[in-house]
Design a protein around this motif. Sequence first.
Motif, PDB file in Angstrom:
ATOM      1  N   MET A   1       0.839  -1.194   0.000  1.00 54.50           N
ATOM      2  CA  MET A   1       0.000   0.000   0.000  1.00 54.50           C
ATOM      3  C   MET A   1       0.872   1.242   0.000  1.00 54.50           C
ATOM      4  N   ALA A   2       0.315   2.313  -0.542  1.00 54.40           N
ATOM      5  CA  ALA A   2       0.959   3.608  -0.362  1.00 54.40           C
ATOM      6  C   ALA A   2       1.033   3.907   1.137  1.00 54.40           C
ATOM      7  N   HIS A   3       2.089   4.584   1.551  1.00 49.69           N
ATOM      8  CA  HIS A   3       2.234   4.884   2.968  1.00 49.69           C
ATOM      9  C   HIS A   3       1.047   5.706   3.444  1.00 49.69           C
ATOM     10  N   LEU A  87      -0.361   3.527  -5.141  1.00 47.91           N
ATOM     11  CA  LEU A  87       0.995   3.072  -4.841  1.00 47.91           C
ATOM     12  C   LEU A  87       1.971   3.554  -5.908  1.00 47.91           C
ATOM     13  N   GLU A  90       3.231   7.042  -5.267  1.00 48.98           N
ATOM     14  CA  GLU A  90       4.028   7.324  -4.066  1.00 48.98           C
ATOM     15  C   GLU A  90       5.442   7.733  -4.465  1.00 48.98           C
ATOM     16  N   TRP A  93       8.609   5.223  -5.139  1.00 47.36           N
ATOM     17  CA  TRP A  93       8.231   3.801  -5.265  1.00 47.36           C
ATOM     18  C   TRP A  93       8.784   3.195  -6.555  1.00 47.36           C
ATOM     19  N   VAL A 103       3.383  -6.749  -5.373  1.00 44.26           N
ATOM     20  CA  VAL A 103       2.470  -6.604  -4.246  1.00 44.26           C
ATOM     21  C   VAL A 103       2.102  -7.968  -3.681  1.00 44.26           C
ATOM     22  N   ARG A 171       4.783  -4.865  -1.560  1.00 42.14           N
ATOM     23  CA  ARG A 171       3.933  -4.094  -0.659  1.00 42.14           C
ATOM     24  C   ARG A 171       2.655  -4.867  -0.350  1.00 42.14           C
ATOM     25  N   ILE A 173      -1.193  -5.238   0.405  1.00 38.70           N
ATOM     26  CA  ILE A 173      -2.452  -4.527   0.180  1.00 38.70           C
ATOM     27  C   ILE A 173      -3.551  -5.259   0.946  1.00 38.70           C
ATOM     28  N   ASP A 180      -6.924   3.889   0.970  1.00 38.35           N
ATOM     29  CA  ASP A 180      -6.943   3.764  -0.489  1.00 38.35           C
ATOM     30  C   ASP A 180      -7.951   2.724  -0.949  1.00 38.35           C
TER      31      ASP A 180
END
Length: 356
Positions: A1-3, A87, A90, A93, A103, A171, A173, A180
């Motif tokens: 995930m995006a931070h 993501l 970001e 990334w 992911v 990452r 999710i 998100d």
Amino acid sequence: MAHISTCPPLVRGSVIQAHTLIRPYIHRTPVLTSRTLDQLASTPQELPLLTNPQRASPVIRLFFKCENQQVIGAFKARGAFHAIERLKQEPGWQENGGKENGVVAFSAGNHAQAIAIAGRDNGMPVHIVMPNTSRASKVASTKSYGANVVLSGPTDREVIANQIAAETGARVIPPYDHPDVILGQGTVGLELQEQVEDLDAIISPCSGGGLLSGVAISCEGTGVKVFGAEPELDGADDGRRGFLSGKCVTHVKTSTIADGLIGVVGYYPWSVIYERGLVSGMFAVPEENIRDAMRLLVERMKIWVEPSAAVPLAVALYNEEFRKMVQEEAGVKGWSICIVLSGGNIDIGSFSKVFH
């Protein structure tokens, strides 16, 4: 995930932005109606007179948002594509090998398939941890999208997903507990407001609460009421119980046929559903009501759904508490209510077992 620090706020404007971002990747699913089901919903139910002397007689006009016709057959595609698109935005990334690392997700079914196809379409590796009790058809479908599927025990899938992330740099999710994902799911409600004129209310199924909270955010300030629907077997109505007590329930073990709704409400969904008060009520129904609603959708409307998707219709048709509320608040004008048909991922064999 995006931070989490980079996430947009959980407000209606962010849902609008999410819809713009994912529009190229998802279907604008149709909204269907049924005069037969309108009549059933607006007719007093056959209940024992001794226990229910005042049977509710609301005026209800039903609309059905067919997310069973969404990419991968469920609304989960919306949150998956939004999570990956966010993501990609970001800072750093891409430059730090994010696409090559890919992911990882953990899910028993629809989220697994959604992340698998969203990752595939973005040309990145996808790892999916699925419990070994998952339906074979959903495991096969997830693999068909090119994902590396790792089977786990029923309770350690998140732990294994985090281990894979540590080893590969992928990452994680999560299926519902992230802004998100919530904002992506909320685009269901945004489309409904465009598709149904003079919409009064939406009933959404609730498991982890990503869809319900997203829809509620999309309706904030519009006057459209949002309600949650759950099965009640063996305490599966954790969202309802938490809503009534004011304390989020953190553990559920149930054998309901609506197996897509056995999760507990997450931190971020709870903050929207209860703490911000964006959901007007939570209602639950027994297994026989879910079966009856599912049968009506298939036989009367020719709509193929999984049991979880039929739960909101069961609330509208059979839950006397909900029906009495509509009668009292809407009067003779009645309400236009949208039922979110969340998904249709059920194979023939599993479908048959629901009715045996």
